[in-house]
Design a protein around this motif. Structure first.
Motif, PDB file in Angstrom:
ATOM      1  N   ALA A 103       0.849  -1.190   0.000  1.00 40.08           N
ATOM      2  CA  ALA A 103       0.000   0.000   0.000  1.00 40.08           C
ATOM      3  C   ALA A 103       0.881   1.234   0.000  1.00 40.08           C
ATOM      4  O   ALA A 103       1.956   1.244   0.597  1.00 40.08           O
ATOM      5  CB  ALA A 103      -0.905  -0.004   1.224  1.00 40.08           C
ATOM      6  N   GLY A 112       0.433   5.626   0.266  1.00 39.35           N
ATOM      7  CA  GLY A 112      -0.389   6.828   0.347  1.00 39.35           C
ATOM      8  C   GLY A 112       0.265   7.899  -0.492  1.00 39.35           C
ATOM      9  O   GLY A 112       0.325   7.817  -1.714  1.00 39.35           O
ATOM     10  N   ALA A 113       0.835   8.904   0.194  1.00 39.75           N
ATOM     11  CA  ALA A 113       1.484   9.993  -0.525  1.00 39.75           C
ATOM     12  C   ALA A 113       2.982   9.767  -0.674  1.00 39.75           C
ATOM     13  O   ALA A 113       3.678  10.565  -1.300  1.00 39.75           O
ATOM     14  CB  ALA A 113       1.226  11.306   0.198  1.00 39.75           C
ATOM     15  N   GLY A 114       3.488   8.688  -0.068  1.00 44.12           N
ATOM     16  CA  GLY A 114       4.914   8.399  -0.195  1.00 44.12           C
ATOM     17  C   GLY A 114       5.809   9.362   0.572  1.00 44.12           C
ATOM     18  O   GLY A 114       6.961   9.563   0.200  1.00 44.12           O
ATOM     19  N   THR A 115       5.304   9.950   1.654  1.00 46.33           N
ATOM     20  CA  THR A 115       6.143  10.846   2.457  1.00 46.33           C
ATOM     21  C   THR A 115       6.777  10.132   3.648  1.00 46.33           C
ATOM     22  O   THR A 115       7.490  10.756   4.431  1.00 46.33           O
ATOM     23  CB  THR A 115       5.341  12.050   3.009  1.00 46.33           C
ATOM     24  OG1 THR A 115       4.389  11.568   3.955  1.00 46.33           O
ATOM     25  CG2 THR A 115       4.625  12.805   1.912  1.00 46.33           C
ATOM     26  N   GLY A 116       6.475   8.849   3.810  1.00 42.23           N
ATOM     27  CA  GLY A 116       7.023   8.093   4.937  1.00 42.23           C
ATOM     28  C   GLY A 116       8.529   8.208   4.985  1.00 42.23           C
ATOM     29  O   GLY A 116       9.192   8.309   3.955  1.00 42.23           O
ATOM     30  N   SER A 142       4.417  17.108   7.666  1.00 38.47           N
ATOM     31  CA  SER A 142       4.170  16.811   6.251  1.00 38.47           C
ATOM     32  C   SER A 142       2.694  16.946   5.904  1.00 38.47           C
ATOM     33  O   SER A 142       2.264  16.457   4.864  1.00 38.47           O
ATOM     34  CB  SER A 142       4.621  15.380   5.975  1.00 38.47           C
ATOM     35  OG  SER A 142       4.033  14.501   6.924  1.00 38.47           O
ATOM     36  N   SER A 181      -1.121  11.436   3.427  1.00 33.57           N
ATOM     37  CA  SER A 181      -2.509  10.989   3.354  1.00 33.57           C
ATOM     38  C   SER A 181      -2.960  10.467   4.712  1.00 33.57           C
ATOM     39  O   SER A 181      -2.156  10.000   5.508  1.00 33.57           O
ATOM     40  CB  SER A 181      -2.649   9.880   2.308  1.00 33.57           C
ATOM     41  OG  SER A 181      -2.079   8.676   2.790  1.00 33.57           O
ATOM     42  N   ASN A 215      -1.232   8.129   7.508  1.00 27.69           N
ATOM     43  CA  ASN A 215      -1.182   8.532   8.922  1.00 27.69           C
ATOM     44  C   ASN A 215      -1.624   7.384   9.825  1.00 27.69           C
ATOM     45  O   ASN A 215      -1.008   7.117  10.857  1.00 27.69           O
ATOM     46  CB  ASN A 215      -2.105   9.729   9.195  1.00 27.69           C
ATOM     47  CG  ASN A 215      -1.599  11.037   8.601  1.00 27.69           C
ATOM     48  OD1 ASN A 215      -2.293  12.044   8.659  1.00 27.69           O
ATOM     49  ND2 ASN A 215      -0.395  11.041   8.042  1.00 27.69           N
ATOM     50  N   VAL A 248      -6.226   0.233   4.375  1.00 23.49           N
ATOM     51  CA  VAL A 248      -7.238   1.161   4.865  1.00 23.49           C
ATOM     52  C   VAL A 248      -7.962   1.799   3.675  1.00 23.49           C
ATOM     53  O   VAL A 248      -7.333   2.384   2.797  1.00 23.49           O
ATOM     54  CB  VAL A 248      -6.571   2.274   5.707  1.00 23.49           C
ATOM     55  CG1 VAL A 248      -7.613   3.294   6.158  1.00 23.49           C
ATOM     56  CG2 VAL A 248      -5.850   1.663   6.898  1.00 23.49           C
TER      57      VAL A 248
HETATM   58  C1  FAD Z   1       9.146  16.786   5.602  1.00 25.24           C
HETATM   59  C2  FAD Z   1       8.486  15.664   6.338  1.00 25.24           C
HETATM   60  C3  FAD Z   1       8.000  15.906   7.609  1.00 25.24           C
HETATM   61  C4  FAD Z   1       7.378  14.888   8.330  1.00 25.24           C
HETATM   62  N1  FAD Z   1       6.895  15.150   9.575  1.00 25.24           N
HETATM   63  C5  FAD Z   1       6.263  14.192  10.271  1.00 25.24           C
HETATM   64  C6  FAD Z   1       5.745  14.453  11.567  1.00 25.24           C
HETATM   65  O1  FAD Z   1       5.822  15.564  12.086  1.00 25.24           O
HETATM   66  N2  FAD Z   1       5.155  13.446  12.234  1.00 25.24           N
HETATM   67  C7  FAD Z   1       5.032  12.207  11.696  1.00 25.24           C
HETATM   68  O2  FAD Z   1       4.468  11.324  12.341  1.00 25.24           O
HETATM   69  N3  FAD Z   1       5.503  11.916  10.466  1.00 25.24           N
HETATM   70  C8  FAD Z   1       6.119  12.875   9.746  1.00 25.24           C
HETATM   71  N4  FAD Z   1       6.611  12.582   8.491  1.00 25.24           N
HETATM   72  C9  FAD Z   1       6.488  11.204   7.973  1.00 25.24           C
HETATM   73  C10 FAD Z   1       5.275  10.914   7.065  1.00 25.24           C
HETATM   74  O3  FAD Z   1       4.750  12.093   6.523  1.00 25.24           O
HETATM   75  C11 FAD Z   1       4.181  10.178   7.843  1.00 25.24           C
HETATM   76  O4  FAD Z   1       4.664   8.915   8.229  1.00 25.24           O
HETATM   77  C12 FAD Z   1       2.874   9.980   7.061  1.00 25.24           C
HETATM   78  O5  FAD Z   1       1.919   9.401   7.920  1.00 25.24           O
HETATM   79  C13 FAD Z   1       3.023   9.114   5.845  1.00 25.24           C
HETATM   80  O6  FAD Z   1       1.850   9.245   5.055  1.00 25.24           O
HETATM   81  P1  FAD Z   1       1.884   8.912   3.493  1.00 25.24           P
HETATM   82  O7  FAD Z   1       0.502   9.080   2.986  1.00 25.24           O
HETATM   83  O8  FAD Z   1       2.931   9.682   2.814  1.00 25.24           O
HETATM   84  O9  FAD Z   1       2.238   7.371   3.550  1.00 25.24           O
HETATM   85  P2  FAD Z   1       3.291   6.551   2.677  1.00 25.24           P
HETATM   86  O10 FAD Z   1       4.658   7.075   2.876  1.00 25.24           O
HETATM   87  O11 FAD Z   1       2.793   6.420   1.304  1.00 25.24           O
HETATM   88  O12 FAD Z   1       3.176   5.155   3.403  1.00 25.24           O
HETATM   89  C14 FAD Z   1       3.580   4.967   4.720  1.00 25.24           C
HETATM   90  C15 FAD Z   1       3.200   3.573   5.197  1.00 25.24           C
HETATM   91  O13 FAD Z   1       1.804   3.460   5.250  1.00 25.24           O
HETATM   92  C16 FAD Z   1       1.333   2.398   4.458  1.00 25.24           C
HETATM   93  N5  FAD Z   1       0.071   2.871   3.878  1.00 25.24           N
HETATM   94  C17 FAD Z   1      -0.156   4.008   3.196  1.00 25.24           C
HETATM   95  N6  FAD Z   1      -1.457   4.121   2.895  1.00 25.24           N
HETATM   96  C18 FAD Z   1      -2.072   3.030   3.399  1.00 25.24           C
HETATM   97  C19 FAD Z   1      -3.414   2.561   3.406  1.00 25.24           C
HETATM   98  N7  FAD Z   1      -4.401   3.241   2.850  1.00 25.24           N
HETATM   99  N8  FAD Z   1      -3.674   1.382   4.021  1.00 25.24           N
HETATM  100  C20 FAD Z   1      -2.684   0.678   4.623  1.00 25.24           C
HETATM  101  N9  FAD Z   1      -1.415   1.075   4.629  1.00 25.24           N
HETATM  102  C21 FAD Z   1      -1.107   2.230   4.028  1.00 25.24           C
HETATM  103  C22 FAD Z   1       2.449   2.130   3.481  1.00 25.24           C
HETATM  104  O14 FAD Z   1       2.453   0.784   3.064  1.00 25.24           O
HETATM  105  C23 FAD Z   1       3.674   2.462   4.285  1.00 25.24           C
HETATM  106  O15 FAD Z   1       4.036   1.367   5.082  1.00 25.24           O
HETATM  107  C24 FAD Z   1       7.242  13.591   7.758  1.00 25.24           C
HETATM  108  C25 FAD Z   1       7.717  13.369   6.463  1.00 25.24           C
HETATM  109  C26 FAD Z   1       8.330  14.376   5.755  1.00 25.24           C
HETATM  110  C27 FAD Z   1       8.813  14.085   4.373  1.00 25.24           C
END
Ligand code: FAD
Lengths: 501, 367
Positions: free
Chosen positions: A86, A88-92, A152, A157, A161, A222
């Motif tokens: 899975a 989301g936005a790939g910010t992990g 982020s 997404s 989160n 999710v």
């Molecule tokens: C500049 C920057 C600042 C940040 N600051 C914070 C912060 O203050 N606090 C914090 O907690 N994090 C922070 N992060 C980390 C990141 O943004 C979080 O972890 C965020 O929750 C990831 O969301 P995403 O949609 O990008 O998920 P992704 O990176 O796409 O995926 C993250 C994980 O979630 C899984 N996933 C995604 N979508 C789903 C779904 N629908 N169902 C099941 N699994 C799924 C993926 O398989 C992966 O394991 C930051 C990142 C950056 C780049």
């Protein structure tokens, strides 16, 4: 049951197996053509998440638009033993959404249309691809907001989160994702749709919703999230306090909490982080400070006036030599801007940086910071420290240059040492960014082999074929064994009758 | 006397594995009448496994053995002006013949107090557990820090598991400072008026920490610093809610189920089947209650509705229709089939031989 492709020989790498062809055919049947990406240029953006040091080309990316499509894709992958990752936005920041060379990347970005705010029940029901900030933006006209605010938040997404149990700068008072999500619809590894919780504050049986939070896409996909909304605070004040000694700043944090005050946010930055942030954001931070605290207080007008005085007094008695107060929104935004842009600011100081995410008991901060100092000198790489002081979550940023041979490995090794120091101080290797692939090795330090085996049995209970985001989150016992970090008690392995992972 | 019984507990679990005996985990048995239990099971007694292991007020965490009484924990926290804001019930405290609940029981049952929507649930306070699984292995999950995403959240998973996923030996909970000022405001309102007022006020920034409606009487608990509470009292007085004298007892009675509503005398000819109905906050009331003034008590800003009613089908349909769920106290916990299947698989993952006899009955379903 088909043997997972991930466990077959590496020859399937180059030539697509029959299973892969079948999955691809099915994807093209289920989705419009532009929602199935197979060409190198289209796949490239999915090569990595926010942990850019680690890359892998995906085999295929599927972009479903509905929950039924997600379920059908998972069913088909399960049938053919193909992994599902899975995204989301790939910010992990821990490589959680890193692709699998034999797997389908299930991108949820197209499921981002639906967002219903229900002000009477103080909830919002949203699709997984909806951005964190979009929820608050939609709730605002009802005087409500969604509390967890990772830095982020404009990009990440809500599904991501939930999967990472994301935090933010307001966790001590308002909690993490797990404390603010009331319900989730998910597609199980078997392709079934389950609803956990809902617009209600209590559910029967073991807390599956809490289990799903932070499960990094390894227990289910999710497909819808119901979040609790809170009334927006009437007033906010932001204080900036400068200290000549890190220890004083740490003591001030302890004193504020000991006085029974729970600030909305309380962040600390060390000298290096302050200087980087100031150069980048011109927030007016004092460049001579060894540490600064940024404290946000919120609540009703009447409540805030006394709170503000109390906190200012405590800061002063604990050695703050300068205290700035920001009462209007633009001044507040300026003070926060430095902190919120600390990562990119540090990124300007150095070609690359690695963001660590340990949590420690607050009282150990001075000791852990001086240990980090020693580690930094030993490895010869600089560190800037950004700290969610209120809740003990420490983000040391390790500065390095990936173009210098060996420096990436060195930075990774140094990060692992820092996390070991966090564990030794009674903390944990990850507070909010997740384990992903990045912290697999340090997990071996934090958990015994019995504990890891229990995690695997838990995983197998929900995903018997181990197809959801395989290879993430929990290190195999073999991996830990090879690292020499395995704690086999009295030479006996747990549950000898069960297969090894 | 504080004592560590881990050795004994592990031994009992291992021998139950060999003799294929089932063990019911028991603290003070204060909730033994809430779910049906089988009398043929052995008892794994936790009440002697007690003692506070670590309490540092500045870290906002308390760590104790699971058999520690809630009374002891609340007392030590109160000395440092702190509290468990999830307010787990102390049942039967007045009866005096037994303890009124252990820490382990509070987490395992996951029953949250009157402040749930505003102050959080028991599971929200859980930071870490040390667990003995069905094989007698001693495992540590979570820890003493608030933010921790290393590995699956096995600690919070325990909340609501009623002992189906292992024996919690040691538990760390987050604590909160007690508020400087607390007061109660109230008015006479019909049930529908009270629900719509709650929905309106809930969208405003007010220091509400609990709500109550029963028999035409509506109350809100306000808590915060002095100036904040005083201003809120003023604002609510303008809406017809006036300050009540000496009401802390009301909230304690609601928390501990000692409110007269819960002690319906057997001589009363009306229904004795008590339902705990969890609903979205603003859901409308069901039309099957002929006399809501007598048969309903509402908490959690509308999110928790206690009802006396005999017809299970009607209560069930209502709960489902509004997007909630219901449970008749003393009867088995209703869990939907898919969830039950996942929970059973999890129970097997923690307790492959089915040693723990949880009254939740999720281990019994052998898929
Ligand atoms: C500049 C920057 C600042 C940040 N600051 C914070 C912060 O203050 N606090 C914090 O907690 N994090 C922070 N992060 C980390 C990141 O943004 C979080 O972890 C965020 O929750 C990831 O969301 P995403 O949609 O990008 O998920 P992704 O990176 O796409 O995926 C993250 C994980 O979630 C899984 N996933 C995604 N979508 C789903 C779904 N629908 N169902 C099941 N699994 C799924 C993926 O398989 C992966 O394991 C930051 C990142 C950056 C780049």
């Amino acid at each position: 049951m088909a043997k997972p492709v991930a466990e077959q020989g590496s020859n399937v790498l180059t030539q697509h197996s029959a299973a892969h062809r079948a999955v691809l055919d099915r994807l093209l049947e289920l989705l419009p053509d532009d929602c199935v990406i197979t060409d190198a240029a289209g796949l490239r953006p999915y090569e990595t998440d926010g942990l850019t040091a680690i890359r892998e080309m995906p085999w295929v990316v599927a972009l479903p638009e509905t929950e039924e499509q997600v379920a059908a894709i998972v069913v088909c992958c399960a049938e053919h033993g193909v992994p599902v990752i899975a995204r989301g936005a790939g910010t992990g920041l821990s490589g959680g959404a890193r692709p699998h060379q034999h797997g389908v990347v299930l991108g949820l970005s197209k499921m981002s249309e639906s967002l219903t705010v229900d002000p009477e029940n103080r909830v919002a029901r949203v699709q997984p691809g909806v951005r964190n900030l979009a929820i608050t933006q939609a709730a605002e006209r009802h005087g409500l907001y969604y509390a967890p605010d990772p830095s982020s938040q404009i990009a990440c997404s809500i599904g991501g989160n939930v999967a990472e149990n994301a935090g933010g700068v307001h966790c001590l008072k308002y909690g993490l994702t797990v404390n603010n999500v009331l319900g989730v619809r998910m597609v199980t590894a078997g392709g079934e749709i389950v609803e956990l919780g809902g617009a209600v504050y209590d559910n029967p049986g073991p807390d599956l919703l809490a289990l799903l939070c932070g499960s990094e896409g390894m227990l289910g996909i999710v497909t819808e999230v119901t979040v609790a909304l809170l009334p927006s605070p009437e007033t906010k004040t932001v204080l900036l306090a400068a200290f000549s000694h890190v220890v004083d700043a740490g003591n001030a944090v302890a004193a504020i909490i000991a006085a029974g005050i729970i600030p909305a946010g309380m962040e600390m930055m060390d000298k290096m982080a302050v200087q980087a942030a100031e150069a980048f954001a011109k927030a007016g931070y004092p460049l001579d400070a060894e540490a600064i605290l940024i404290i946000e207080l919120d609540g009703a007008d009447a409540e805030l006036a006394t709170l503000n005085d109390q906190v200012t007094e405590l800061l002063r008695t604990h050695g703050a030599y300068r205290i700035d107060e920001a009462h209007d929104a633009s001044q507040q935004a300026r003070l926060w801007k430095g902190r919120k842009s600390a990562f990119p600011a540090v990124g300007r100081l150095s070609p690359d940086y690695l963001c660590m995410d340990g949590t420690i008991p607050r009282k150990t901060l001075p000791t852990v910071l001086s240990e980090i100092d020693v580690i930094s000198q030993t490895f010869g790489l600089a560190v800037a420290n950004v700290f969610h002081a209120a809740d003990g979550n420490l983000h040391p940023l390790i500065l390095f240059d990936a173009n210098v041979p060996g420096q990436t490995d060195k930075a990774m090794a140094m990060g692992a040492k820092i996390l070991e120091a966090c564990v030794a101080a009674g903390g944990t290797v990850t507070g909010e960014h997740g384990v992903g692939v990045e912290k697999l090795d340090t997990m071996c330090v934090q958990f015994t082999s019995e504990e890891l085996a229990q995690f695997f049995r838990l995983k197998a209970a929900l995903d018997p074929q181990a197809l959801l985001n395989p290879g993430k989150g929990i290190p195999t016992l073999t991996r830990c064994g090879e690292l020499g970090g395995m704690h086999v008690h009295k030479g006996r392995l747990p549950f000898p009758e069960l297969e090894r992972f | 006397m504080p004592s560590d019984q881990n050795g004994l507990l592990i031994e009992q679990i291992k021998s139950a594995n060999e003799t294929q005996q089932r063990l019911a985990i028991q603290g003070h048995a204060s909730k033994s009448s809430w779910l049906p239990v089988s009398s043929s099971d052995g008892v794994l007694a936790l009440d002697e496994h007690s003692g506070i292991l670590q309490y540092e007020p500045e870290e906002l965490v308390i760590t104790a053995r699971s058999g520690t009484s809630l009374a002891e924990i609340n007392a030590i926290l109160a000395k440092r002006q702190q509290q468990l804001s999830c307010e787990p019930p102390q049942l039967g405290a007045g009866d005096g013949t037994r303890g009124s609940g252990t820490l382990g029981g509070a987490v395992a049952c996951g029953l949250s107090g009157p402040g749930r929507p505003w102050l959080g649930a028991v599971r929200d306070a859980v930071l870490g557990v040390e667990l003995i699984n069905g094989a007698g292995e001693y495992l540590k999950f979570g820890g003493q820090v608030m933010k921790n995403v290393a590995g699956y959240d096995v600690s919070r998973l325990q909340s609501g598991a009623w002992g189906a996923l292992g024996v919690m030996s040691v538990i760390s909970l987050r604590v909160q400072p007690t508020v400087a000022e607390e007061c109660t405001v109230g008015a006479s309102l019909s049930v529908d008026q009270s629900l719509s007022l709650c929905a309106q006020l809930g969208q405003r920034n007010l220091p509400i920490t609990a709500s109550y409606w029963q028999g035409g009487d509506f109350c809100l608990r306000l808590a915060g610093n002095q100036s904040g509470v005083a201003a809120a009292c003023q604002a609510l007085a303008d809406r017809g809610l006036h300050q009540r004298q000496a009401e802390p007892q009301l909230w304690q009675q609601l928390k501990d189920h000692e409110h007269p509503f819960f002690q319906r005398p057997n001589s009363d000819s009306s229904s004795h089947r008590l339902w705990r109905v969890v609903t979205p906050l603003a859901a409308t009331m069901p039309d099957f209650l002929t006399d809501p003034d007598k048969d309903a008590l509402i908490m959690w800003g509308g999110g928790l509705r206690w009802m006396y009613h005999d017809d299970a089908a009607q209560v069930g349909e209502y709960s489902k229709a509004v997007g909630g769920w219901c449970w008749a106290i003393g009867e088995s916990m209703p869990i939907a089939a898919m969830q039950r299947q996942i929970m059973s698989q999890l129970a097997k993952a923690f307790d492959p031989r089915g040693v723990f006899a949880s009254p939740l009955g999720i281990a019994a379903v052998d898929a």
